[in-house]
Design an enzyme around this catalytic site. Structure first.
Site, mmCIF file in Angstrom:
data_model
loop_
_atom_site.group_PDB
_atom_site.id
_atom_site.type_symbol
_atom_site.label_atom_id
_atom_site.label_comp_id
_atom_site.label_asym_id
_atom_site.label_seq_id
_atom_site.Cartn_x
_atom_site.Cartn_y
_atom_site.Cartn_z
ATOM 1 N N SER A 196 0.840 -1.189 0.000
ATOM 2 C CA SER A 196 0.000 0.000 0.000
ATOM 3 C C SER A 196 0.886 1.255 0.000
ATOM 4 C CB SER A 196 -0.946 -0.057 1.202
ATOM 5 O OG SER A 196 -1.977 0.887 1.102
ATOM 6 N N GLU A 316 -9.490 -4.459 -4.727
ATOM 7 C CA GLU A 316 -8.841 -3.595 -3.737
ATOM 8 C C GLU A 316 -9.825 -2.710 -2.973
ATOM 9 O OE1 GLU A 316 -5.615 -3.473 -3.000
ATOM 10 O OE2 GLU A 316 -4.517 -4.272 -4.720
ATOM 11 N N HIS A 410 -8.235 -5.059 -0.549
ATOM 12 C CA HIS A 410 -6.939 -4.529 -0.128
ATOM 13 C C HIS A 410 -6.566 -5.114 1.237
ATOM 14 C CE1 HIS A 410 -3.812 -1.416 -0.437
ATOM 15 N NE2 HIS A 410 -4.023 -1.132 0.826
#
Length: 494
Positions: A196, A316, A410
């Site tokens: 990330s 995500e 995610h």
């Protein structure tokens, strides 16, 4: 939940670093050295400045417990339950954890350095899910540094250098280069991994002029690859300054306690997440560290000699849309407004909807965000590296978590990468019955890449091969969802 370890039979280990001796612990066949300072505490004269070298010590440094963590506020609500924060008080939070195999190697071992995510505002090496014991078990030296977050690390202030948190990461890599031999690691075989926001910083590190001397390989997981002009990245800093009634200068911010800055940050941007319209922190384009956006630099040969493994999850945006209930609140009007704001043709949106029968408006919008913000940039970089002779491997994580309808959202892949599915952090995201075979495959690929430069499938080529970690064959697919990618690209140029 923080890292806690028992020492087997009270065994403790002593390693001599350039700063001084450190005493760690042995548990479960792994030697851990926790909270070792790699730079001076970023307070007082060092606050909002470049990282300074850690002071040396003579007496043994107790590295048996996690060190302090960067000032931060936990995620609120549903996100906080899925992505827990760990806060250890103290000023010396520019520290790192090291996990080492208990058995000494015949040769120096490859090194894996992990930079955590958290939107440049949250995260630390004390989070249970980031324990690198499984990597050490499989023969790597694992290193996890903390770095400055929020306004302390990425605020844009007159009189302060830009991207201080990124400078911290470079300082950590310098520390690794000087000291990792003492722990059995090879400074010439360093793989950096970022998830990330941590992957965003890894992209910037790869584009840095010193990358080739510090990094051999890199893994970027679910990350944006860009940086913003400083007048745009300064939005969060200006909002905090306005809330506090101060100027956006280093002296003015230095007068305000970190806790008060965090409180102001929470008031101006309470939610967090890349889909929020509130001002957030980002990397800033500017000397000396980021002369141009990392994606542009990397697409023009920079970092081309460094092997790269890059990828995303299939869904995500579900992390921010589904558990918060936002996905169910997106009606057709909101979807149409988002389509216009993102310059997406109506026929492109219809394509995304037809490929996802039964999906809500919010879920369709999330799929578009996933493609635009993460997957297209990753594949564009792979294309550029192919043209320039770089070796790139691309993956996609597609196993659907049953927890709160997360799907392949995610951060769901982290427990598989770290082979830590039984930990509380992983269970919160994937439940108690996630497939260990998938963790074996994904973790094994990361270990293989850090060791040999090959994760186990062929590198990116004209056929655009993507390794899919879905738990149902984990096959390599050529150009998955290519019609959606091309439709969005046509919209960008139209």
């Amino acid at each position: 939940m923080s890292l806690t370890h028992r020492s087997d039979a009270g065994e403790r280990l002593l390693v001599y670093t350039a700063s001084g001796p450190v005493r760690g612990i042995a548990a479960g066949g792994i030697h851990r050295f926790l909270g070792i300072p790699y730079a001076a505490a970023p307070v007082g004269m060092h606050r909002f400045g470049p990282p300074a070298r850690a002071p040396e010590w003579v007496t043994e440094f107790d590295a048996s417990t996690p060190g302090p963590t960067a000032p931060q506020v936990p995620y609120p609500g549903a996100l906080g339950r899925l992505l827990p924060s760990v806060r250890v008080p103290g000023d010396g939070y520019l520290n790192l954890n090291i996990c080492v195999p208990a058995e000494p190697g015949k040769y120096l071992r490859p090194v894996l350095v992990f930079f955590h995510g958290g939107g440049l505002t949250r995260g630390s090496n004390a989070i249970e899910g980031y324990d690198g014991g499984a990597f050490a078990r499989d023969g790597l030296i694992f290193v996890a540094p903390n770095y400055r977050l929020g306004a302390e690390g990425f605020g844009v202030l007159d009189g302060a250098p830009l991207n201080r948190g990124l400078a911290d990461q470079l300082a950590a890599l310098d520390w690794v280069a000087r000291n990792i031999r003492a722990f059995g690691g090879d400074p010439a075989r360093v793989t950096v991994v970022g998830h990330s926001a941590g992957g965003n910083t890894v992209a910037a590190l790869l584009a840095h002029q010193r990358a080739a001397s510090l990094i051999q390989r890199a893994i970027i997981q679910s990350a944006p690859l860009n940086a913003l002009p400083s007048n745009q990245s300064a939005r969060a800093t200006h909002a905090i300054a306005h809330d506090l009634g101060i100027d956006t200068t280093r002296p003015a911010f230095s007068e305000v306690p970190a806790a008060d800055i965090l409180a102001a940050q929470t008031r101006v941007a309470p939610g967090g997440g890349p889909l929020s319209r509130a001002p957030g922190f980002s990397l800033s384009i500017g000397l000396p560290l980021i002369p141009r956006s990392p994606d542009e630099a990397l697409e023009h040969v920079a970092g081309g000699g460094i092997d790269l493994l890059i990828g995303t999850t299939s869904e995500e945006a579900r992390l921010w849309l589904v558990p918060t209930g936002l996905a169910d609140r997106v009606d057709r009007l909101a979807l149409a407004l988002a389509r216009h704001r993102l310059h997406i043709p109506a026929e492109t949106l219809r394509l995304f909807r037809s490929n996802r029968p039964g999906a809500s408006n919010g879920e369709v919008l999330g799929a578009v965000f996933t493609e635009q913000l993460l997957r297209i940039p990753a594949h564009r970089l792979a294309d550029a590296r192919l043209a320039n002779g770089g070796s790139t491997y691309v993956y996609e994580f597609g196993w659907p978590s049953p927890v709160q309808r997360l799907g392949a959202a995610h951060a769901v892949e982290l427990g598989f990468v770290f082979d830590h599915l039984g930990g509380a952090d992983a269970v919160a995201l994937v439940g108690p019955d996630a497939p260990q075979a998938l963790a074996d495959a994904m973790h094994g690929a990361w270990v293989s890449f850090a060791t040999t430069g090959n994760p186990g499938w062929r590198p990116w080529d004209a056929m655009r091969p993507v390794k899919t970690f879905d738990g149902a064959g984990n096959s390599v697919i050529q150009s998955p969802r290519e019609s959606e990618r091309l439709a969005l690209l046509r919209g960008d140029h139209g």
